[in-house]
Design an enzyme around this catalytic site. Structure first.
Site, PDB file in Angstrom:
ATOM      1  N   HIS A 258      40.509  94.007  59.642  1.00 29.47           N
ATOM      2  CA  HIS A 258      40.572  94.849  60.844  1.00 29.47           C
ATOM      3  C   HIS A 258      41.873  94.648  61.616  1.00 29.47           C
ATOM      4  O   HIS A 258      41.932  94.862  62.829  1.00 29.47           O
ATOM      5  CB  HIS A 258      39.394  94.573  61.791  1.00 29.47           C
ATOM      6  CG  HIS A 258      38.054  94.683  61.161  1.00 29.47           C
ATOM      7  ND1 HIS A 258      37.331  95.856  61.112  1.00 29.47           N
ATOM      8  CD2 HIS A 258      37.292  93.755  60.523  1.00 29.47           C
ATOM      9  CE1 HIS A 258      36.193  95.655  60.492  1.00 29.47           C
ATOM     10  NE2 HIS A 258      36.136  94.391  60.116  1.00 29.47           N
TER      11      HIS A 258
ATOM     12  N   SER B 261      69.515 101.466  60.862  1.00 27.40           N
ATOM     13  CA  SER B 261      69.659 102.237  62.093  1.00 27.40           C
ATOM     14  C   SER B 261      71.108 102.626  62.300  1.00 27.40           C
ATOM     15  O   SER B 261      72.025 101.861  61.979  1.00 27.40           O
ATOM     16  CB  SER B 261      69.171 101.433  63.291  1.00 27.40           C
ATOM     17  OG  SER B 261      69.444 102.113  64.501  1.00 27.40           O
TER      18      SER B 261
ATOM     19  N   LYS C 260      69.776  96.059  62.094  1.00 27.69           N
ATOM     20  CA  LYS C 260      68.389  96.408  61.811  1.00 27.69           C
ATOM     21  C   LYS C 260      68.248  96.792  60.340  1.00 27.69           C
ATOM     22  O   LYS C 260      69.051  97.532  59.789  1.00 27.69           O
ATOM     23  CB  LYS C 260      67.939  97.572  62.694  1.00 27.69           C
ATOM     24  CG  LYS C 260      66.428  97.808  62.713  1.00 27.69           C
ATOM     25  CD  LYS C 260      66.083  98.910  63.719  1.00 27.69           C
ATOM     26  CE  LYS C 260      64.590  98.997  63.978  1.00 27.69           C
ATOM     27  NZ  LYS C 260      63.832  99.360  62.768  1.00 27.69           N
TER      28      LYS C 260
END
Length: 454
Positions: free
Chosen positions: A182, A312, A318
């Site tokens: 979950h 990016s 990134k």
């Protein structure tokens, strides 16, 4: 551009002089300027296989002389070798029976064969299409192309990634980390066990795909126009299927019921369902990988994956999980293809299904995208997966769900109180358990061993 004049039963048509197709192909080319999607190369090659098989079968049965049979088979072999690429221009969005693509093959084979012979020996309908109809050739090419794509493209890709995951599973069998359900912390698991789940997904998907092929080994050849076999000699269906099997080294056989073979596309829908199941498993694996690699500092950060390109145009440094993103996009495309195939398969009216080109396009696209995305993901991501053992260790020992180990000693409700106190007060489970008076420090240390919970 120079043109030559070709004719069919409707009259004369101007065809580009450097193209091998004839009047019926040209009519289709002009009448269906729809989309960019062309009949897949895999389908064209499958047609070459079946046309070669039919020529051999017709010769065996005394319907076609050896000279013409050899010419047809030579032309088909050259198609298979890619020598006639550029002569199959037709859109997927044409007649739903694929008649025009069948005639495209017939015309190209006839014209090319005649050029080899130096005389006009082959007629597209009378010789290349002998004992056949578009209504039994297109479903046959559909089955041959689907099975071939699975065997030649998809299964080898699956095997490569399965081998990679088996290696990673063994390398990480002793690396203990927190499990998650979950999207919440759960009890411990080894990273090897987690990877074994991914590997087993591929194993199970492979088994389902292979088992789904049995219906696709049935060929409609011999049914001709409506399933009765009109204009096909006795024994043609069996002989053509045998020739196709010999050419491909795959267990093709003639369909027991040609009326079913022409109008029903349940076998293709069933087999593509197995491809969809694989797509679902790949979605899950790719999502797991990008979640585990998320961060690198503010996410889970439990694994390292290869850094392939900047992520990016504005954020320096990134790097994104791009291989995972490609796989997940392929997965949703395959799921969409499955919806198309399911709907198309339901549209068999009377003696023929007339949604076959779109089914062929979607099945072959799914098989190709799955195979190529698996290989790309494997080679550019999976092979480079490394466990961040320090982060896994820190996350594991910070997990409140380790309290599950205390259930046999202090009971479920007291263990829940321990976890809630630790969470609320931001203290360790040990501190919470001792403060609540459920165990002493010595008793806690004796029974609390997360590495043994796997």
């Amino acid at each position: 551009m120079d043109y030559r004049i070709e004719h069919d039963t409707m009259g004369e048509v101007a065809v580009p002089a450097d193209r091998l197709w004839g009047a019926q192909t040209q009519r289709s080319y002009e009448n269906f300027p729809i989309g960019e999607e062309k009949m897949p190369d895999d389908l064209i090659r499958a047609f070459a296989v079946l046309k070669r098989a039919c020529a051999a079968a017709n010769a065996r049965l005394g319907k076609l002389d050896e000279k013409r049979s050899t010419l047809i088979q030579t032309a088909c072999q050259d198609i298979l070798e890619g020598k006639l690429a550029g002569h199959f221009p037709l859109s997927v969005w044409q007649t739903g029976s694929g008649t025009q693509t069948n005639m495209n093959l017939n015309e190209v084979i006839a014209n090319y064969g005649n050029s080899l012979a130096g005389e006009k020996l082959l007629h597209p309908n009378d010789h290349v299409n002998m004992s056949q109809s578009s209504n039994d050739t297109f479903p046959t090419a559909l089955h041959i192309s689907a099975v071939t794509a699975v065997h030649q493209r998809l299964l080898p890709a699956l095997d490569a990634m399965t081998a990679c995951l088996a290696r990673l599973e063994e390398e990480n069998r002793d690396v203990v980390k927190t499990g998650r359900t979950h999207l919440q912390d759960a009890v411990p698991i080894t990273f090897g066990q987690e990877i074994s789940g991914w590997r087993s997904m591929l194993d199970h998907a492979r088994t389902m795909i292979v088992s789904s092929l049995d219906g696709l080994y049935e060929l409609a050849l011999g049914g001709t126009a409506v399933g009765t076999g009109l204009n096909a000699p006795a024994g043609f269906a069996e002989a053509a299927a045998e020739e196709a099997a010999n050419l491909t080294d795959l267990p093709f056989r003639t369909a027991d019921n040609k009326f079913h073979a022409l109008t029903a596309k349940d076998a293709l829908a069933f087999s593509h369902g197995a491809l969809k199941a694989l797509a679902a498993n790949l979605m899950k694996i790719a999502n797991d990988v990008r979640w585990l690699a998320s961060g690198p500092r503010d996410g889970l950060g439990e694994i390292f994956i290869p850094e392939n390109e900047p992520g990016s145009s504005i954020m320096p440094g990134k790097v994104n999980p791009t291989q995972c993103e490609a796989v997940t996009m392929v997965a949703v495309q395959v799921m969409g293809n499955d919806a198309t195939i399911g709907i198309a398969a339901s549209q068999g009216n009377f003696q023929l299904n007339v949604f076959m080109p779109v089914m062929a396009y979607n099945f072959l696209q799914s098989a190709r995208l799955l195979a190529e995305s698996i290989l790309s993901f494997n080679d550019r991501c999976a092979v480079g997966i490394r466990a961040n053992r320090e982060k896994m260790h820190d996350n594991l020992y910070n997990s409140l769900m380790l309290v599950t180990a205390l259930n046999p000693h202090i009971g479920y409700e007291n263990a829940a109180k321990t976890a809630k106190k630790a969470y609320k007060e931001n203290i360790s489970l040990k501190e919470a358990c001792v403060q609540l008076g459920f165990l002493t420090e010595e008793e806690f240390d004796k029974v609390f061993h997360p590495e043994e919970m796997v």
